[in-house]
Every structure is written in C-alpha cells, then in structure tokens.
Design a protein around this motif. Structure first.
Motif, PDB file in Angstrom:
ATOM      1  N   ASP A  16     -13.630 -17.938 -16.923  1.00  0.00           N
ATOM      2  CA  ASP A  16     -14.674 -17.367 -16.062  1.00  0.00           C
ATOM      3  C   ASP A  16     -15.492 -16.290 -16.754  1.00  0.00           C
ATOM      4  N   GLY A  17     -15.142 -15.941 -17.987  1.00  0.00           N
ATOM      5  CA  GLY A  17     -15.939 -15.001 -18.754  1.00  0.00           C
ATOM      6  C   GLY A  17     -15.737 -13.539 -18.417  1.00  0.00           C
ATOM      7  N   ARG A  18     -14.814 -13.225 -17.507  1.00  0.00           N
ATOM      8  CA  ARG A  18     -14.655 -11.834 -17.074  1.00  0.00           C
ATOM      9  C   ARG A  18     -13.814 -11.001 -18.037  1.00  0.00           C
ATOM     10  N   ASP A  19     -13.006 -11.659 -18.871  1.00  0.00           N
ATOM     11  CA  ASP A  19     -12.157 -10.947 -19.826  1.00  0.00           C
ATOM     12  C   ASP A  19     -12.698 -11.208 -21.231  1.00  0.00           C
ATOM     13  N   ALA A  20     -13.257 -10.183 -21.851  1.00  0.00           N
ATOM     14  CA  ALA A  20     -13.881 -10.354 -23.159  1.00  0.00           C
ATOM     15  C   ALA A  20     -12.883 -10.689 -24.246  1.00  0.00           C
ATOM     16  N   ASP A  21     -11.584 -10.428 -24.007  1.00  0.00           N
ATOM     17  CA  ASP A  21     -10.571 -10.740 -25.015  1.00  0.00           C
ATOM     18  C   ASP A  21     -10.121 -12.195 -24.968  1.00  0.00           C
ATOM     19  N   VAL A  22     -10.578 -12.940 -23.965  1.00  0.00           N
ATOM     20  CA  VAL A  22     -10.267 -14.360 -23.876  1.00  0.00           C
ATOM     21  C   VAL A  22     -11.347 -15.151 -24.607  1.00  0.00           C
ATOM     22  N   LEU A  23     -10.924 -15.972 -25.548  1.00  0.00           N
ATOM     23  CA  LEU A  23     -11.840 -16.823 -26.297  1.00  0.00           C
ATOM     24  C   LEU A  23     -11.744 -18.256 -25.791  1.00  0.00           C
ATOM     25  N   ARG A  24     -12.790 -19.019 -26.011  1.00  0.00           N
ATOM     26  CA  ARG A  24     -12.803 -20.437 -25.657  1.00  0.00           C
ATOM     27  C   ARG A  24     -12.496 -21.262 -26.907  1.00  0.00           C
ATOM     28  N   LEU A  25     -11.347 -21.901 -26.893  1.00  0.00           N
ATOM     29  CA  LEU A  25     -10.886 -22.691 -28.044  1.00  0.00           C
ATOM     30  C   LEU A  25     -11.436 -24.106 -27.987  1.00  0.00           C
ATOM     31  N   ILE A  26     -12.070 -24.516 -29.073  1.00  0.00           N
ATOM     32  CA  ILE A  26     -12.493 -25.907 -29.259  1.00  0.00           C
ATOM     33  C   ILE A  26     -11.458 -26.587 -30.146  1.00  0.00           C
ATOM     34  N   THR A  27     -10.842 -27.669 -29.678  1.00  0.00           N
ATOM     35  CA  THR A  27      -9.979 -28.446 -30.561  1.00  0.00           C
ATOM     36  C   THR A  27     -10.837 -29.538 -31.204  1.00  0.00           C
ATOM     37  N   LEU A  28     -10.676 -29.702 -32.504  1.00  0.00           N
ATOM     38  CA  LEU A  28     -11.554 -30.630 -33.231  1.00  0.00           C
ATOM     39  C   LEU A  28     -10.798 -31.358 -34.319  1.00  0.00           C
ATOM     40  N   ARG A  29     -11.456 -32.355 -34.871  1.00  0.00           N
ATOM     41  CA  ARG A  29     -10.868 -33.184 -35.914  1.00  0.00           C
ATOM     42  C   ARG A  29     -11.420 -32.787 -37.269  1.00  0.00           C
ATOM     43  N   SER A  30     -10.644 -33.032 -38.302  1.00  0.00           N
ATOM     44  CA  SER A  30     -11.082 -32.721 -39.657  1.00  0.00           C
ATOM     45  C   SER A  30     -11.787 -33.923 -40.270  1.00  0.00           C
ATOM     46  N   ASN A  31     -12.356 -33.688 -41.429  1.00  0.00           N
ATOM     47  CA  ASN A  31     -12.982 -34.764 -42.190  1.00  0.00           C
ATOM     48  C   ASN A  31     -11.945 -35.773 -42.693  1.00  0.00           C
ATOM     49  N   ASP A  32     -10.691 -35.344 -42.774  1.00  0.00           N
ATOM     50  CA  ASP A  32      -9.608 -36.208 -43.270  1.00  0.00           C
ATOM     51  C   ASP A  32      -8.760 -36.715 -42.115  1.00  0.00           C
ATOM     52  N   GLN A  33      -9.406 -37.197 -41.060  1.00  0.00           N
ATOM     53  CA  GLN A  33      -8.668 -37.530 -39.838  1.00  0.00           C
ATOM     54  C   GLN A  33      -9.474 -38.508 -39.007  1.00  0.00           C
TER      55      GLN A  33
END
Length: 760
Positions: free
Chosen positions: A639-656
């Motif tokens: 909800d963006g109210r806590d500045a210490d909370v980050l939004r994690l993107i899970t992603l794939r590598s070039n070798d995957q």
C-alpha cells in the motif's frame, strides 16, 4: 551455489558475439556440438521441429538460422549426451540430491528409465513400464475423481494435451491446472470481457505494417529474443519503440543481428527503444492513466482548434461501450497521484502519449510484468483502454500482443486444458466419446496448492514441469507434498519436484520434441500454437536419448488404459499408432479452430486460429469492445505507507528458461557466479543500512501468521526505481504467499512482492 557474484555492467549489445560465444560454450558443455547443423537446417522451420523454448511466432519465410541464444540452449539441454540412469540413483540417495542445485540436478542429463521411489532405500529404482502403469492405474481407481489433479506444463504438444484433458474428464474431474495459471491466466481473464477473445489480436505480419510499438513489462532479450528481428526491421523504418519497464534491459536497448555479417563485423548495434521509462513495480496502471489523460487533453485542444481528432471518435462510437465512465475517471485523476504511483514525471508520461497520439497503427506488447500483480487484470484492461482510444484493434499493423512464455502454453488451453468448464465444449466431447463429462469447475494452480496444503488432494499427475519449484509458498508446499499418496511426473530431466517424494512417486521419462517419435505407422508429427495463435507442425530430427523412452502421447494413453474402463469411442492405441487420428479428433471437437487440420499442417508460418476481434467483431456481453475502470492506480499488494517496504520483482536470468537454469551467467545484466543476489536502488540500499556486496536477508512484509524469509543474498547496486528491488525466480518463490495472486485470475503476484531487506 555459495560463491559470491561478480557484477560489472555489460557494455555490449544483445545478440552479436556475446550470443555466438554463449552458443559455443553451451554446445560444448552438453557435448552437443553436432546439434548446431540441425539447428540451422531444421529449428523452427517447415518440415523441421519447433523450439521447446519460447512461444514467439515463426515466420513464413524463416531466417537462415531461425533460433535465438536461449532456443539453442534449450536444444542443447534436450539433446545433450549426458544421461541420468538407474546407476546414478544407485549412487545417490534422494536426501543427498535435495542438497544439489537446480542446475546440477538437470545438468546430469536425460532420464532414461521409468523409476519408482523406494522409501526404505531413499532412492529411485528402475521399474518396468507395464508395472508402473498398472500400479498408477490401480491407485487412481481408488480415489474420488476430485482428489486427483492433472497438471500440464506448456511443453506438451496439442496432441498430447488433448489426450490428457480427455483422460482427466473421463476419469471424472476438471482439475486441469496448467502453467498458464502462473503467467498469462490474467490475460485469459482480462481480454474476453473487453475484446471478446482470451488471446492477442496481432499476427507477425502486423509488425511489418505498424508505425508505433509500445511494450510493458516484457524483457525481449531474455524471454523472446527472436522478436528482435521484427523489432529491428521496424526500427529501420523509423518506427518508434516505447518501453515501460522497471529495469533497463539490454534487449530493449541495442541489438546486433548475428545473421548480418556486416553488423557483426562492425558491432554497430540497432537501437531498439526510442523512449524508455522505468516505471515503479506495480505502477503501470498509473502510467497508462497519465497517457490517457494526456490523450484527452490533446483531443480537447484539437477540437478547439478545429484540427483532426486525436481519439478515434468514429471507432469509439461504433465499436465500443463504456467510454464516458472511463473518460470521467481519467479526467478526475490528479497528476500528483499519477506521478506518485507510477514513479514517473508528468513530462515523461506526456512524451510517451504524444508518440502514441501521432501513430496510425499501434502494437502493444506485454508480458508478466503486467499480469503478475494483485490488479493484473485491471492493468491489462487499462492497456486495452489505451488501444481502444485510438482504434488500434482490428486494424492492420495494430493490436494487443501478450507474449507467452512456454512453447505451447497457449495451445494446450485451446484443446481443453482448462479447469473452467465453460471454456471447454463439454457437450461436444460427450457426444464424441459417449460419456458424461464433469460439469463443475476444477482447480487452478493456486487452488490445487491450497487443496494439497489442506490435505484434500491425494494424487498429482504432472505432464512436464517442475511444479513444486514453480509455485509460491514453497516451504509449506514441500512439507505437504510429501503427504500425497501418489505423485506421477512425466519428465525429461531430474528436477526438485521429483525429490520431494510422495508416499508413492514415479518418474516417467519421455521423448523431447526434437527427437524422432517412431510409432507403428512411422515417425510422427506433433503440433503447437504460438503467441499469435498460429499452429505449427513439428517433426523430430534427433535420435532418442534412449530406446527405453516413451512418447508423451503413449504415456498418457497407457495411464488412461490402466485407469479407465474400456470405451469403444476412445481409440487410445489407434491414436498412438498415428497422431493424425488425434488431430482428426481435435478437429471434430474444435471445428472452427482446426478446420482441415491435417491438410494445413505445413502451412508456412503456421495457420492462424480465427480471432473475431481481428475483424472488429466483438464477442462480448454488449457486442462491443468495452472500456473498463481500474480499481486503483497501484496494482501491488504493497500500500506504499511504509517506506522501508520494497516491491520485489522476481525475474529470470539470461542463462535460464522458466525453472530450468542453464548456468550462472546472467550476461546481459552483468551478474556472474551466483543467483543469490538482490538488485537494489543505491539510495534504498544506503537508506536501509546495507553495504554494497554485503549480505542481506529478505523478509516478506505481510502479517498472516506465517514467517517467510530467506538469507544469504548478496546486495548489488542496480539501476532500479526507488522502492523497487529484484531477485531471481524460482529461488524467491518461498517469499510469495499463496494468497498473493491477481484478483480474478489467481496468477501469483510475483512482480511486486512486499518485502523488507535487512542486513545479515
């Protein structure tokens, strides 16, 4: 792997000598150098085999080498000379193998014999095919139909997928979750009420006619590199390419075409993206709302001056429904809110909108960066809204283009792999095969996981894939998976799911698509559907890894015969003898999509399934294309109210590719040697008290009574918007709550997971 990662900015373009060196490296490591000639001759070409990697379209006039770096890796991985034989399992217990990495498990090579887990020995041991089928059939007959789940990976052909869905329904269940539930189910939910189709409207030919391309949440360099060919050709016609993505991905920046000797010699790249906006994770709705607001303002100005309209007013009036309410919402939204939620400045969004406004025909590409959020459905529908404003659906060179991942993930849904009963012509199946299909909806992937955790599932059959590794809530799922009565995994290589042993676990090794599939009537042909709804034939060219392997259709048929009572309307053996007979059955079930199926097998470029929206026929409730209003500007659970909370993107590598890890070189991001890294905005890192290259612990920032945390991550400074961080899939799936999924589609929300990053 525990080694520290090395990180240095990769200063070369995508493609070029980097791809050529990678191809040489992987062909050598897998002892598959001899496969290179077949790659050039047969890969993604008429009369050859279709790639088992991405689902991007195959052109009618293919390039000399119609494959990309990742497609080559997938082929080398499939035709490797390495073998995982019963002797391997005699040397290694399952408990030992659980400590191996994903890469090391699959790098042992192809499975060669059917195997059953022996709990007393803690090992897989060889079993005869007929004994495995008999035991599987006996056990399945002892369950209630809805206690079994039939999961399907996107690798399986149309023929196998059709037989598999029929097996499940004859058994008595619609529990047919599939890999699309985890990626583009959001598309399948978002598009039907707005455009009347669950798939995209763009064909490959549209890229030759477009004069503007937008991309949202899609990494072309890693996930669909062959798309770089039409993108390069578009750029050479001065077509603008506008990209919205949190990370600056190399594939969107610069490309050297390995098939152009002159470009290879000079290493002078083609610039792909003409405008690049690093939107905050989950902020795409806000960015698109800002674009819509700008288009309305430009249209107002044009009308006041007596100039040509910016909006396609005639199209909106004749072909759409709901525009006034959408317009009111956009006009009422303040720029301050748009900037805050998108992470972009008003001027940046306005610049993108001006490019959109000046275009005659816009193609909008998107990937899982839109679909895997809490409001993923709203996000995709907001993109539809933008296209409708300009009349960019059902026009040559224009349309919406969801880019699917796995090679036949879209096609398996076309032939009946679906848990929703309404998506399948059950009455036709009933008449065709003389039985009463189940009419209640089955379980999708998230619901199947919930049922496993609740102890309501007794058996899970996996047609490919690495189920336990791919899904959220991994720690709890691994614990509960061991309580299943039966796990049957149809596979080509060993993966972690196979090692989370149920009370009875079978591994059934199968052919890969590039191998010759010999049956009673000779070598067989299989088919698959690409991202643009085109159907392609595939003929294997390599000798099978072992003469003990069975094809996927044969395995499905044998399980069916061992499980189900005889049905004279279902000729399992005749289907296995000649897959053309399966295609005849598919055509009978889906006559509009597969008219003259066998006769059109070798159509250059494949033959497209009909999509009414391409012709501006809207199979929606209102009979028109529909504007919708998003529930909020942020698509994230945060909800963006806590500045210490980050939004994690899970992603794939070039070798995957998906859960398959080919190595530890994410070359295009300059990260080598380890996958246990977290990429962070430098200011966020300093603000949170973390040291560059130090160790961190990631903790999911939700309060639901379950503590989800992972340690051992190396912190890397990376070019990311404030409040956004990134780490690799599938390692970080343990941080995603099962209930963190898209509203409406239940696609796991893996692109903006609220987390805290703490020093370790």
């Amino acid at each position: 792997m525990t080694e520290r990662a090395r990180h240095a900015t990769y200063d070369q373009p995508v493609g070029g000598w980097g791809s050529a060196k990678s191809l040489l490296k992987h062909s050598t490591e897998q002892h598959a150098v001899s496969a290179v000639a077949a790659l050039v001759k047969d890969h993604n070409k008429t009369g050859g085999y279709m790639c088992t990697s991405c689902a991007w379209a195959k052109p009618a006039q293919p390039h000399a080498a119609e494959f990309c770096e990742n497609g080559a890796k997938a082929t080398f991985w499939d035709v490797t000379s390495r073998r995982t034989t019963p002797d391997f399992f005699a040397r290694h217990t399952v408990s030992e193998l659980l400590g191996w990495s994903d890469y090391d498990l699959e790098n042992e090579g192809r499975l060669t014999h059917p195997l059953r887990y022996d709990a007393r020995l803690d090992r897989y041991v060889e079993v005869a095919w007929e004994d495995a089928f008999a035991d599987i059939g006996t056990k399945l007959r002892g369950y209630q139909p809805d206690e079994a789940v039939f999961y399907a990976s996107g690798r399986a052909s149309l023929e196998t997928s059709y037989m598999y869905q029929l097996l499940a329904r004859l058994y008595g269940t619609n529990n047919l979750p599939d890999s699309s539930n985890m990626c583009h189910e959001t598309t399948s939910v978002a598009l039907p009420p707005t455009l009347g189709t669950p798939v995209g409207t763009v064909l490959l030919d549209d890229f030759r006619e477009t004069d503007c391309i937008f991309s949202f949440g899609q990494n072309v360099g890693t996930n669909s590199p062959r798309m770089l060919h039409p993108l390069q050709e578009a750029r050479e016609r001065d077509v603008p390419v506008v990209v919205f993505n949190p990370l600056r991905e190399k594939g969107w920046e610069a490309f050297v075409n390995p098939q152009r000797p002159g470009q290879m010699l000079t290493n002078e790249p083609t610039t792909i993206a003409t405008q690049y906006y690093q939107v905050r994770a989950g902020g795409d709705i806000a960015a698109m709302t800002g674009m819509a607001k700008t288009l309305l303002a430009l249209d107002d100005k044009a009308q006041a001056l007596g100039d040509a309209r910016v909006l396609d007013a005639d199209f909106i009036a004749a072909h759409t429904h709901g525009f006034p309410a959408f317009e009111a919402m956009v006009r009422a939204t303040e720029w301050a809110e748009i900037e805050h939620e998108s992470g972009l400045a008003q001027a940046e969004i306005e610049a993108a909108a001006h490019t959109f406004a000046n275009a005659r025909a816009v193609i909008a590409i998107y990937g899982m960066g839109l679909t895997q959020h809490r409001l993923g459905v709203d996000t995709v529908q907001m993109l539809v809204n933008l296209l409708l404003m300009g009349g960019h659906i059902g026009r040559p060179g224009a349309g919406i283009c969801p880019v699917r991942g796995h090679s036949n993930v879209q096609g398996q849904r076309t032939v009946g792999i679906a848990e929703k009963a309404e998506l399948v012509p059950l009455d036709r199946l009933a008449a065709q095969f003389g039985f009463e299909p189940p009419r209640a909806d089955g379980m999708n992937t998230v619901e199947a996981c919930e049922a496993v955790i609740a102890g309501k599932v007794r058996a899970l059959i996996g047609l490919g894939g690495n189920f336990v590794r791919a899904i959220p809530e991994r720690e709890l799922m691994e614990e509960k998976w061991r309580e299943l009565d039966l796990s049957v995994q149809i596979a080509t290589k060993l993966n972690r799911t196979h090692l989370i042993a149920a009370k009875t676990s079978y591994l059934l090794p199968t052919l890969v698509r590039s191998e010759i599939d010999r049956q009673a009537t000779g070598p067989q042909v299989v088919t698959m559907e690409d991202s643009t709804t085109c159907i392609h034939a595939s003929r294997g060219k390599f000798e099978p890894a072992a003469d003990t392997l069975l094809s996927e259709p044969r395995i499905v048929a044998e399980i069916a015969k061992a499980t189900l009572p005889p049905n004279p309307c279902v000729p399992w053996d005749r289907w296995v003898e000649d897959y053309a007979r399966v295609r005849e059955a598919i055509e009978a079930t889906f006559p509009d999509d597969f008219r003259a199926f066998n006769a059109r097998l070798d159509t250059p470029g494949g033959f497209p399934r009909p999509v009414a929206a391409r012709e501006r026929r809207w199979e929606t409730e209102s009979g028109k294309a529909t504007f919708t209003r998003p529930k909020a500007l942020s698509a994230s659970f945060d909800d963006g109210r806590d500045a210490d909370v980050l939004r994690l993107i899970t992603l794939r590598s070039n070798d995957q590719f998906n859960t398959t890890v080919y190595g530890y070189a994410d070359r295009l991001r300059g990260i080598h040697g380890s996958r246990m890294v977290v990429m962070m905005n430098r200011d966020d890192r300093i603000r949170l008290g973390l040291t560059e290259d130090g160790r961190a612990r990631l903790v999911t920032a939700v309060d639901d009574g379950i503590h989800r945390a992972m340690g051992g991550f190396q912190v890397i400074d990376y070019d990311l918007p404030p409040g956004t961080c990134a780490a690799y899939f599938p390692e970080c799936n343990a941080l995603i709550p099962l209930w963190h999924h898209a509203e409406g589609s239940k696609t796991p929300a893996a692109k903006s997971v609220p987390i805290r990053v703490r020093p370790e």
